[in-house]
Scaffold this motif. Structure first.
Motif, PDB file in Angstrom:
ATOM      1  N   GLU A  36      22.674  48.774  47.245  1.00  0.00           N
ATOM      2  CA  GLU A  36      24.103  49.096  47.424  1.00  0.00           C
ATOM      3  C   GLU A  36      24.984  47.960  46.906  1.00  0.00           C
ATOM      4  OE1 GLU A  36      23.870  51.832  51.499  1.00  0.00           O
ATOM      5  OE2 GLU A  36      23.882  49.664  51.659  1.00  0.00           O
ATOM      6  N   LEU A  37      24.605  46.722  47.240  1.00  0.00           N
ATOM      7  CA  LEU A  37      25.414  45.577  46.799  1.00  0.00           C
ATOM      8  C   LEU A  37      25.432  45.505  45.269  1.00  0.00           C
ATOM      9  CD1 LEU A  37      27.133  43.148  47.648  1.00  0.00           C
ATOM     10  CD2 LEU A  37      25.041  41.782  47.755  1.00  0.00           C
ATOM     11  N   ASP A  38      24.287  45.799  44.652  1.00  0.00           N
ATOM     12  CA  ASP A  38      24.191  45.791  43.190  1.00  0.00           C
ATOM     13  C   ASP A  38      25.089  46.874  42.584  1.00  0.00           C
ATOM     14  OD1 ASP A  38      23.060  44.764  40.752  1.00  0.00           O
ATOM     15  OD2 ASP A  38      21.909  46.639  40.628  1.00  0.00           O
ATOM     16  N   ALA A  39      25.003  48.088  43.139  1.00  0.00           N
ATOM     17  CA  ALA A  39      25.794  49.212  42.619  1.00  0.00           C
ATOM     18  C   ALA A  39      27.295  48.937  42.750  1.00  0.00           C
ATOM     19  CB  ALA A  39      25.418  50.498  43.359  1.00  0.00           C
ATOM     20  N   ARG A  40      27.692  48.410  43.911  1.00  0.00           N
ATOM     21  CA  ARG A  40      29.123  48.116  44.148  1.00  0.00           C
ATOM     22  C   ARG A  40      29.602  46.998  43.209  1.00  0.00           C
ATOM     23  NH1 ARG A  40      32.452  50.875  47.616  1.00  0.00           N
ATOM     24  NH2 ARG A  40      33.449  48.872  48.088  1.00  0.00           N
ATOM     25  N   SER A  41      28.723  46.017  42.980  1.00  0.00           N
ATOM     26  CA  SER A  41      29.088  44.923  42.072  1.00  0.00           C
ATOM     27  C   SER A  41      29.216  45.438  40.633  1.00  0.00           C
ATOM     28  CB  SER A  41      28.049  43.802  42.130  1.00  0.00           C
ATOM     29  OG  SER A  41      27.889  43.348  43.453  1.00  0.00           O
ATOM     30  N   ASN A  42      28.389  46.409  40.261  1.00  0.00           N
ATOM     31  CA  ASN A  42      28.505  47.008  38.921  1.00  0.00           C
ATOM     32  C   ASN A  42      29.858  47.701  38.748  1.00  0.00           C
ATOM     33  OD1 ASN A  42      25.968  46.156  38.124  1.00  0.00           O
ATOM     34  ND2 ASN A  42      24.937  48.062  38.685  1.00  0.00           N
ATOM     35  N   GLN A  43      30.290  48.428  39.787  1.00  0.00           N
ATOM     36  CA  GLN A  43      31.607  49.082  39.725  1.00  0.00           C
ATOM     37  C   GLN A  43      32.724  48.042  39.566  1.00  0.00           C
ATOM     38  OE1 GLN A  43      31.226  51.373  43.451  1.00  0.00           O
ATOM     39  NE2 GLN A  43      31.484  53.241  42.237  1.00  0.00           N
ATOM     40  N   ARG A  44      32.635  46.992  40.381  1.00  0.00           N
ATOM     41  CA  ARG A  44      33.654  45.934  40.293  1.00  0.00           C
ATOM     42  C   ARG A  44      33.641  45.257  38.927  1.00  0.00           C
ATOM     43  NH1 ARG A  44      36.608  43.962  44.960  1.00  0.00           N
ATOM     44  NH2 ARG A  44      35.721  45.090  46.709  1.00  0.00           N
ATOM     45  N   ALA A  45      32.432  45.019  38.404  1.00  0.00           N
ATOM     46  CA  ALA A  45      32.328  44.365  37.097  1.00  0.00           C
ATOM     47  C   ALA A  45      33.045  45.198  36.033  1.00  0.00           C
ATOM     48  CB  ALA A  45      30.865  44.160  36.727  1.00  0.00           C
ATOM     49  N   ARG A  46      32.844  46.512  36.071  1.00  0.00           N
ATOM     50  CA  ARG A  46      33.504  47.371  35.079  1.00  0.00           C
ATOM     51  C   ARG A  46      35.021  47.336  35.238  1.00  0.00           C
ATOM     52  NH1 ARG A  46      28.546  50.016  35.426  1.00  0.00           N
ATOM     53  NH2 ARG A  46      27.664  50.164  33.308  1.00  0.00           N
ATOM     54  N   MET A  47      35.488  47.299  36.499  1.00  0.00           N
ATOM     55  CA  MET A  47      36.937  47.242  36.731  1.00  0.00           C
ATOM     56  C   MET A  47      37.503  45.906  36.218  1.00  0.00           C
ATOM     57  SD  MET A  47      39.055  47.911  40.236  1.00  0.00           S
ATOM     58  CE  MET A  47      40.074  49.371  40.025  1.00  0.00           C
ATOM     59  N   LEU A  48      36.745  44.808  36.458  1.00  0.00           N
ATOM     60  CA  LEU A  48      37.180  43.489  35.960  1.00  0.00           C
ATOM     61  C   LEU A  48      37.189  43.475  34.433  1.00  0.00           C
ATOM     62  CD1 LEU A  48      35.141  41.313  38.482  1.00  0.00           C
ATOM     63  CD2 LEU A  48      37.635  41.331  38.331  1.00  0.00           C
ATOM     64  N   ALA A  49      36.172  44.080  33.831  1.00  0.00           N
ATOM     65  CA  ALA A  49      36.092  44.132  32.364  1.00  0.00           C
ATOM     66  C   ALA A  49      37.277  44.915  31.798  1.00  0.00           C
ATOM     67  CB  ALA A  49      34.774  44.758  31.924  1.00  0.00           C
ATOM     68  N   ALA A  50      37.673  45.977  32.506  1.00  0.00           N
ATOM     69  CA  ALA A  50      38.830  46.775  32.058  1.00  0.00           C
ATOM     70  C   ALA A  50      40.118  45.946  32.107  1.00  0.00           C
ATOM     71  CB  ALA A  50      38.970  48.025  32.929  1.00  0.00           C
ATOM     72  N   ARG A  51      40.113  44.875  32.917  1.00  0.00           N
ATOM     73  CA  ARG A  51      41.261  43.963  32.975  1.00  0.00           C
ATOM     74  C   ARG A  51      41.098  42.799  31.998  1.00  0.00           C
ATOM     75  NH1 ARG A  51      44.640  44.360  37.455  1.00  0.00           N
ATOM     76  NH2 ARG A  51      44.509  46.495  38.229  1.00  0.00           N
ATOM     77  N   GLY A  52      40.087  42.886  31.141  1.00  0.00           N
ATOM     78  CA  GLY A  52      39.952  41.866  30.087  1.00  0.00           C
ATOM     79  C   GLY A  52      39.031  40.714  30.414  1.00  0.00           C
ATOM     80  N   VAL A  53      38.329  40.767  31.566  1.00  0.00           N
ATOM     81  CA  VAL A  53      37.442  39.650  31.920  1.00  0.00           C
ATOM     82  C   VAL A  53      36.141  39.758  31.117  1.00  0.00           C
ATOM     83  CG1 VAL A  53      36.092  38.577  33.774  1.00  0.00           C
ATOM     84  CG2 VAL A  53      38.388  39.462  34.239  1.00  0.00           C
ATOM     85  N   GLY A  54      35.721  38.645  30.519  1.00  0.00           N
ATOM     86  CA  GLY A  54      34.496  38.651  29.726  1.00  0.00           C
ATOM     87  C   GLY A  54      33.763  37.327  29.796  1.00  0.00           C
ATOM     88  N   GLN A  55      32.801  37.178  28.890  1.00  0.00           N
ATOM     89  CA  GLN A  55      31.924  36.016  28.821  1.00  0.00           C
ATOM     90  C   GLN A  55      32.714  34.706  28.813  1.00  0.00           C
ATOM     91  OE1 GLN A  55      28.486  35.961  28.636  1.00  0.00           O
ATOM     92  NE2 GLN A  55      28.488  33.738  28.512  1.00  0.00           N
ATOM     93  N   GLY A  56      32.366  33.789  29.751  1.00  0.00           N
ATOM     94  CA  GLY A  56      32.959  32.450  29.755  1.00  0.00           C
ATOM     95  C   GLY A  56      34.356  32.350  30.343  1.00  0.00           C
ATOM     96  N   ASP A  57      34.920  33.461  30.835  1.00  0.00           N
ATOM     97  CA  ASP A  57      36.270  33.419  31.425  1.00  0.00           C
ATOM     98  C   ASP A  57      36.217  32.903  32.862  1.00  0.00           C
ATOM     99  OD1 ASP A  57      37.596  34.434  29.209  1.00  0.00           O
ATOM    100  OD2 ASP A  57      37.444  36.527  29.882  1.00  0.00           O
ATOM    101  N   PHE A  58      37.209  32.107  33.232  1.00  0.00           N
ATOM    102  CA  PHE A  58      37.399  31.743  34.640  1.00  0.00           C
ATOM    103  C   PHE A  58      38.151  32.869  35.343  1.00  0.00           C
ATOM    104  CE2 PHE A  58      36.955  27.444  32.832  1.00  0.00           C
ATOM    105  CZ  PHE A  58      36.052  26.903  33.728  1.00  0.00           C
TER     106      PHE A  58
END
Length: 486
Positions: A36-58
């Protein structure tokens, strides 16, 4: 330091495959499995990526302890981004100073002002994102913790370790599959580091949210906790529950209580050893910068009373005098560490410069080493106040006090406090005739400093506090207040 191993973005899935039903977290009696924690983190990761977060960003994370905090850190690692962790309730000016240094791609939590691109702790539409695994990415730095600066400005400590870990390699005596209690705030380095390391080896984390002495013992007993890290203030509060309460708990599951982050009074340590046994009470001393550390068991401590232990594998330790020469055994000097990879191999600062002597670096503590290499700490060089395990730099508190128009100058010192170890005491020279009172001053300072840094006592003086060069003699001011006048 483990540079091989599994990418942190994939490590939850790694444990979920091996034991799908194992709880990763238990928060408020609700269990969240690794899957569950993995699945929820995947959803959050996609939402963060949609806001422009990527490799090496703080990305600055300002969340209270809880499930959303863990989902966010793993989501960032999945994108190869770097979590910059700060207290959720930091005052605006301190938060702005940090953001000015870090320049994060995004802010997670309640932002300090309208100009900061931010994502709420529980953002709308999170459920709409896929729970599927993301392509693997590895953050160049697994964390960037924040520290109050000795100059009055904050600094950020960027860990040199890339976001990978060997899931079989337990940190500081943790073992794969342990049950671990977290009683501390995750924005402090020790809890952040230890508790995430527990998840990296497939542990179950019992997240307290907020420390409560009796509750901590009940949770250890109820969940069969094996490993916990505490600061001496927590140990003190537990001890104060008294013999009637403590005699109800022998905590058979608990293999290791590791205390760190502040000096522990000898009587308190001895009391805990008497209660739990010397093989279960351990102490760790080290730096957020990862330049060096020591560790000691209760049994070794009884044989080397007052020591914080011997230097750990992978690090070297020296005691130097002011000219940079090595001090003889038993003589006090400044403590210097060197990591195996040499100076600068474990971290770099944003917003500050390291203080080094060749390859060696000091945390600012004074100490001595005995014939067997056991380290004993004497005092802080730079007047640092450690209150409840939190580092408070007097310069930072003074800067906030001195911003008040009715203050001429101030000096901040730590005075002994039974519960906190030290309390912040402010000595203030006010402008003549201003009628400044402590309540008004404390209100003013509360807007500028985190709550744990606020003075617990204020003293007004008409004496000048600084010399011609603007230097304040904090050690002398402290000494005068500790010595009863005859």
């Amino acid at each position: 330091m483990s540079h091989d191993g599994v990418a942190l973005g994939s490590i939850l899935a790694h444990h979920a495959r091996r034991s799908p039903a194992r709880a990763a977290l238990i928060v408020d009696d609700v269990a969240v499995t690794y899957d569950e924690l993995d699945a929820r983190s995947n959803q959050r990761a996609r939402m963060l990526a949609a806001r422009g977060v990527g490799q090496g960003d703080f990305v600055t994370v300002a969340l209270p302890n809880g499930q959303a905090f863990y989902e966010t850190t793993f989501a960032l690692w999945k994108l190869g981004a770097i979590p910059n962790v700060v207290a959720a309730k930091l005052p605006r000016l301190e938060m702005e100073a940090i953001l000015d240094i870090v320049r994060p791609k995004l802010f997670v939590g309640a932002p300090p002002g309208p100009g900061v691109p931010a994502l709420a702790a529980q953002p709308e539409g999170l459920e709409g994102y896929s729970t599927e695994a993301l392509p693997e990415a590895v953050s160049p730095h697994w964390k960037a913790m924040t520290s109050g600066g000795s100059t009055g400005r904050p600094k950020v400590i960027v860990d040199a370790m890339p976001a990978r870990w060997n899931p079989q390699e337990g940190f500081l005596g943790q073992r794969p599959g342990d049950v671990i209690l977290n009683p501390g705030p995750l924005y402090h380095n020790a809890p952040f580091h230890c508790i995430h390391m527990g998840l990296f080896v497939g542990a179950t984390i019992i997240e307290m949210g907020k420390f409560d002495a009796l509750k901590s013992l009940e949770l250890i007993e109820a969940h069969g906790v094996n490993w916990v890290t505490m600061v001496p203030t927590m140990m003190h509060r537990i001890w104060r529950l008294g013999p009637d309460v403590l005699s109800r708990f022998d905590l058979p599951s608990l293999r290791m209580m590791l205390h760190m982050a502040a000096p522990c009074p000898a009587w308190l340590k001895e009391a805990w050893i008497g209660w739990l046994g010397s093989e279960r009470v351990w102490e760790y001393y080290g730096t957020t910068e990862g330049t060096g550390s020591t560790m000691i068991s209760g049994a070794d401590w009884l044989a080397h009373r007052g020591s914080v232990g011997r230097v750990r594998d992978g690090y070297a330790l020296k005691i130097l005098d002011e000219a940079g020469n090595e001090r003889p055994v038993g003589e006090v000097g400044e403590v210097f560490f060197r990591p195996q990879g040499g100076a600068g191999s474990t971290y770099h600062y944003l917003g500050s410069a390291a203080r080094r002597v060749g390859e060696w670096e000091t945390p600012g503590d004074l100490g001595r080493v005995d014939e067997e290499g056991y380290l004993y700490l004497a005092d802080r060089r730079n007047d640092l106040i450690i209150s409840g395990g939190a580092n408070i730099y007097p310069a930072e508190v003074e800067a906030a006090i001195d911003a008040h128009p009715a203050v001429r100058t101030s000096a901040v010192i730590g005075l002994p406090d039974e519960e906190w170890g030290a309390r912040v005491h402010a000595i203030v020279q006010a402008v003549e005739g201003s009628g400044l009172e402590d309540a008004e001053l404390l209100d003013f300072v509360a807007d500028r400093l985190a709550r744990f840094k606020l003075p617990k006592s204020v003293e007004f003086t008409s004496e000048p506090l600084r010399d011609e060069a603007g230097k304040v003699r904090r050690a002398a001011l402290r000494e005068a207040r500790l010595t009863p006048s005859t």
